[in-house]
Design a protein around this motif. Structure first.
Motif, PDB file in Angstrom:
ATOM      1  N   LEU A  61       1.002  -1.029   0.117  1.00 16.37           N
ATOM      2  CA  LEU A  61      -0.066   0.051   0.071  1.00 16.37           C
ATOM      3  C   LEU A  61       1.123   1.184  -0.042  1.00 16.37           C
ATOM      4  CD1 LEU A  61      -2.603  -0.908   2.623  1.00 16.37           C
ATOM      5  CD2 LEU A  61      -2.788  -1.393   0.325  1.00 16.37           C
ATOM      6  N   GLN A  62       0.659   2.033  -0.946  1.00 17.82           N
ATOM      7  CA  GLN A  62       1.492   3.344  -1.092  1.00 17.82           C
ATOM      8  C   GLN A  62       0.701   4.487  -0.625  1.00 17.82           C
ATOM      9  OE1 GLN A  62       2.949   3.741  -5.093  1.00 17.82           O
ATOM     10  NE2 GLN A  62       4.642   5.185  -4.364  1.00 17.82           N
ATOM     11  N   ALA A  63       1.276   5.328   0.155  1.00 17.13           N
ATOM     12  CA  ALA A  63       0.768   6.667   0.581  1.00 17.13           C
ATOM     13  C   ALA A  63       1.705   7.475   1.172  1.00 17.13           C
ATOM     14  CB  ALA A  63      -0.277   6.050   1.701  1.00 17.13           C
ATOM     15  N   GLU A  68      -3.185  13.383   6.558  1.00 19.69           N
ATOM     16  CA  GLU A  68      -3.842  12.754   7.437  1.00 19.69           C
ATOM     17  C   GLU A  68      -5.103  12.206   6.676  1.00 19.69           C
ATOM     18  OE1 GLU A  68      -7.518  13.658  10.634  1.00 19.69           O
ATOM     19  OE2 GLU A  68      -6.380  15.368   9.716  1.00 19.69           O
ATOM     20  N   ALA A  69      -5.468  12.492   5.618  1.00 13.71           N
ATOM     21  CA  ALA A  69      -6.329  11.909   4.520  1.00 13.71           C
ATOM     22  C   ALA A  69      -5.675  10.349   4.104  1.00 13.71           C
ATOM     23  CB  ALA A  69      -6.893  12.601   3.594  1.00 13.71           C
ATOM     24  N   GLU A  70      -4.513  10.515   3.646  1.00  7.75           N
ATOM     25  CA  GLU A  70      -3.933   9.436   3.048  1.00  7.75           C
ATOM     26  C   GLU A  70      -3.496   8.376   4.352  1.00  7.75           C
ATOM     27  OE1 GLU A  70      -2.059   8.940  -0.140  1.00  7.75           O
ATOM     28  OE2 GLU A  70      -4.147   9.303  -0.126  1.00  7.75           O
ATOM     29  N   CYS A  71      -3.571   8.750   5.573  1.00  6.49           N
ATOM     30  CA  CYS A  71      -3.130   7.954   6.837  1.00  6.49           C
ATOM     31  C   CYS A  71      -4.431   7.097   7.052  1.00  6.49           C
ATOM     32  CB  CYS A  71      -3.071   8.751   8.189  1.00  6.49           C
ATOM     33  SG  CYS A  71      -1.390   9.536   7.974  1.00  6.49           S
ATOM     34  N   ARG A  72      -5.709   7.916   6.915  1.00  7.36           N
ATOM     35  CA  ARG A  72      -6.956   6.945   6.971  1.00  7.36           C
ATOM     36  C   ARG A  72      -7.215   6.104   5.887  1.00  7.36           C
ATOM     37  NH1 ARG A  72      -9.313   8.827  11.155  1.00  7.36           N
ATOM     38  NH2 ARG A  72      -8.755  10.806  12.132  1.00  7.36           N
ATOM     39  N   ARG A  73      -6.824   6.662   4.536  1.00  4.72           N
ATOM     40  CA  ARG A  73      -7.052   5.815   3.570  1.00  4.72           C
ATOM     41  C   ARG A  73      -6.189   4.356   3.552  1.00  4.72           C
ATOM     42  NH1 ARG A  73      -4.134   4.242  -0.761  1.00  4.72           N
ATOM     43  NH2 ARG A  73      -2.659   5.993  -0.738  1.00  4.72           N
ATOM     44  N   VAL A  74      -5.013   4.478   3.943  1.00  5.52           N
ATOM     45  CA  VAL A  74      -4.111   3.467   4.041  1.00  5.52           C
ATOM     46  C   VAL A  74      -4.575   2.571   5.109  1.00  5.52           C
ATOM     47  CG1 VAL A  74      -2.197   4.088   5.849  1.00  5.52           C
ATOM     48  CG2 VAL A  74      -1.554   2.462   3.713  1.00  5.52           C
ATOM     49  N   ARG A  76      -7.758   2.231   6.221  1.00  7.68           N
ATOM     50  CA  ARG A  76      -8.967   1.522   5.485  1.00  7.68           C
ATOM     51  C   ARG A  76      -8.736   0.565   4.611  1.00  7.68           C
ATOM     52  NH1 ARG A  76     -10.603   5.810   3.674  1.00  7.68           N
ATOM     53  NH2 ARG A  76     -10.138   5.283   1.378  1.00  7.68           N
ATOM     54  N   GLU A  77      -7.743   0.549   3.833  1.00  6.14           N
ATOM     55  CA  GLU A  77      -7.413  -0.315   2.494  1.00  6.14           C
ATOM     56  C   GLU A  77      -6.689  -1.547   3.348  1.00  6.14           C
ATOM     57  OE1 GLU A  77      -5.146   1.555  -0.447  1.00  6.14           O
ATOM     58  OE2 GLU A  77      -6.652   2.704  -1.207  1.00  6.14           O
ATOM     59  N   ALA A  78      -5.813  -1.513   4.454  1.00  9.45           N
ATOM     60  CA  ALA A  78      -5.402  -2.578   4.955  1.00  9.45           C
ATOM     61  C   ALA A  78      -6.353  -3.448   5.775  1.00  9.45           C
ATOM     62  CB  ALA A  78      -4.332  -2.109   6.111  1.00  9.45           C
ATOM     63  N   ALA A  79      -7.476  -2.879   6.234  1.00 11.25           N
ATOM     64  CA  ALA A  79      -8.332  -3.458   6.922  1.00 11.25           C
ATOM     65  C   ALA A  79      -9.209  -4.188   5.975  1.00 11.25           C
ATOM     66  CB  ALA A  79      -9.326  -2.415   7.660  1.00 11.25           C
ATOM     67  N   GLU A  80      -9.514  -3.490   4.926  1.00  7.77           N
ATOM     68  CA  GLU A  80     -10.428  -3.983   3.650  1.00  7.77           C
ATOM     69  C   GLU A  80      -9.635  -5.308   3.128  1.00  7.77           C
ATOM     70  OE1 GLU A  80     -11.204  -0.814   1.144  1.00  7.77           O
ATOM     71  OE2 GLU A  80     -12.711   0.049   2.241  1.00  7.77           O
ATOM     72  N   TRP A  81      -8.418  -5.261   2.984  1.00  6.04           N
ATOM     73  CA  TRP A  81      -7.545  -6.540   2.433  1.00  6.04           C
ATOM     74  C   TRP A  81      -7.667  -7.656   3.367  1.00  6.04           C
ATOM     75  CZ3 TRP A  81      -3.020  -7.886   4.729  1.00  6.04           C
ATOM     76  CH2 TRP A  81      -2.321  -9.133   4.112  1.00  6.04           C
ATOM     77  N   GLY A  82      -7.850  -7.195   4.913  1.00  3.38           N
ATOM     78  CA  GLY A  82      -7.784  -8.241   5.897  1.00  3.38           C
ATOM     79  C   GLY A  82      -8.849  -8.702   6.299  1.00  3.38           C
ATOM     80  N   GLY A  83     -10.000  -8.487   5.286  1.00  4.31           N
ATOM     81  CA  GLY A  83     -11.271  -8.690   5.674  1.00  4.31           C
ATOM     82  C   GLY A  83     -12.322  -8.327   6.538  1.00  4.31           C
ATOM     83  N   ALA A 126      -7.304   6.160  13.226  1.00  6.52           N
ATOM     84  CA  ALA A 126      -8.047   5.434  12.172  1.00  6.52           C
ATOM     85  C   ALA A 126      -7.975   3.577  12.558  1.00  6.52           C
ATOM     86  CB  ALA A 126      -7.408   5.551  10.893  1.00  6.52           C
ATOM     87  N   ALA A 127      -6.923   3.303  12.724  1.00  5.00           N
ATOM     88  CA  ALA A 127      -6.735   1.787  13.100  1.00  5.00           C
ATOM     89  C   ALA A 127      -7.815   1.704  14.378  1.00  5.00           C
ATOM     90  CB  ALA A 127      -5.189   1.316  13.494  1.00  5.00           C
ATOM     91  N   VAL A 128      -7.672   2.233  15.453  1.00  3.55           N
ATOM     92  CA  VAL A 128      -8.551   1.991  16.406  1.00  3.55           C
ATOM     93  C   VAL A 128     -10.012   1.968  16.182  1.00  3.55           C
ATOM     94  CG1 VAL A 128      -9.429   3.156  18.762  1.00  3.55           C
ATOM     95  CG2 VAL A 128      -6.841   2.863  18.284  1.00  3.55           C
ATOM     96  N   GLU A 129     -10.498   2.621  15.331  1.00  8.97           N
ATOM     97  CA  GLU A 129     -11.799   2.695  14.835  1.00  8.97           C
ATOM     98  C   GLU A 129     -12.073   1.399  14.463  1.00  8.97           C
ATOM     99  OE1 GLU A 129     -12.073   5.984  12.184  1.00  8.97           O
ATOM    100  OE2 GLU A 129     -11.969   7.555  13.705  1.00  8.97           O
ATOM    101  N   VAL A 130     -11.363   0.910  13.699  1.00  4.19           N
ATOM    102  CA  VAL A 130     -11.360  -0.414  12.922  1.00  4.19           C
ATOM    103  C   VAL A 130     -11.507  -1.474  14.135  1.00  4.19           C
ATOM    104  CG1 VAL A 130     -10.593  -2.280  11.496  1.00  4.19           C
ATOM    105  CG2 VAL A 130     -10.376  -0.032  10.727  1.00  4.19           C
TER     106      VAL A 130
END
Length: 254
Positions: A61-63, A68-74, A76-83, A126-130
């Motif tokens: 994942l590149q960011a 800040e928006a890129e932090c949240r995106r990366v 989110r993408e990591a979590a989506e990839w992780g199911g 962002a990670a804590v929200e997930v």
């Protein structure tokens, strides 16, 4: 069973150096690893290939984490990839320019603080929200530095950012603990890298003379510390700064 079996981890700045060592140690211990990079895309792909060669799962994942928006995106993408799951975050991405205070501008200062500190704040949030949504708890580990408490010349912005990272982890541990989320820091000493001995021979020699364990650190040493903090072995460890420096901090300064 491996220590991180079934975990999904995001390691920032994992294209090389310490981040690479962390990502590979996580994979060896059973975690699926999202390998983040800013510009070092090919090295990050190499890390992902090594993870897969160990029988693990990886995604690149590149960011730009100064945004800040890129932090949240990366995240989110990591979590989506992780199911939909993210059980571990390692905030490793950082810069360490050498610049004296006398000629430093506010722009120079912010470039370091935004990358080293603000990204930690945003990625952690962002990670804590997930993690809270899943209700499984999780771990967050920030890579700080022994320079958080022992500054070096021409590193003021770096040292200040790393000291703040340590306090952010303690504050986050206090606020997120009730959700089963642990937040810690690892503070490395001098870690070997390609070209270090050739580019800074006098510094490497001084370190090796002074450090009780007689050698420079390796990226894998930091990876091992991060594995421990993300594992069930550290289930009652939070708000802690784990110093991994070969004992250099134990030396007297007089």
């Amino acid at each position: 069973m491996r220590l991180l079996e079934g975990q999904v981890a995001l390691v920032t700045g994992a294209g090389g150096g310490i981040g690479r060592g962390i990502a590979l140690r996580f994979a060896e211990q059973g975690a699926a690893v999202a390998v983040h990079c800013r510009t070092s895309l090919e090295p990050a792909r190499e890390v992902a290939a090594l993870v897969e060669g160990l029988g693990g799962r990886a995604v690149v994942l590149q960011a730009d984490l100064a945004d800040e928006a890129e932090c949240r995106r990366v995240v989110r993408e990591a979590a989506e990839w992780g199911g939909g799951r993210l059980t571990a975050l390692v905030n490793n991405a950082a810069v360490q320019p050498v610049q004296e205070l006398a000629g430093m501008t506010a722009t120079d200062w912010r470039a370091v603080v935004d990358t080293n500190l603000t990204s930690v704040f945003a990625c952690t949030q962002a990670a804590v929200e997930v993690m809270r949504e899943r209700g499984e708890g999780g771990s967050v580990t920030h890579i700080a530095s022994i320079e958080a408490s022992a500054p070096a010349p021409a590193h003021a912005h770096y040292c200040a950012s790393k000291a703040a990272v340590v306090m952010h982890a303690r504050s986050a541990a206090l606020e997120y603990g009730s959700h089963g989320i642990r937040v810690n820091t690892v503070s490395p000493g001098l870690i070997d890298r390609e070209g270090l001995a050739q580019g800074w021979p006098e510094g490497v020699e001084r370190w090796q003379r002074a450090v009780p364990l007689g050698r420079l650190g390796r990226a894998e040493d930091i990876g091992d510390a991060c594995v421990f903090l993300a594992s069930p072995l550290a289930s009652w460890v939070t708000g802690h700064d784990l110093v991994v420096d070969g004992g250099i901090s134990a030396r007297p300064t007089w």
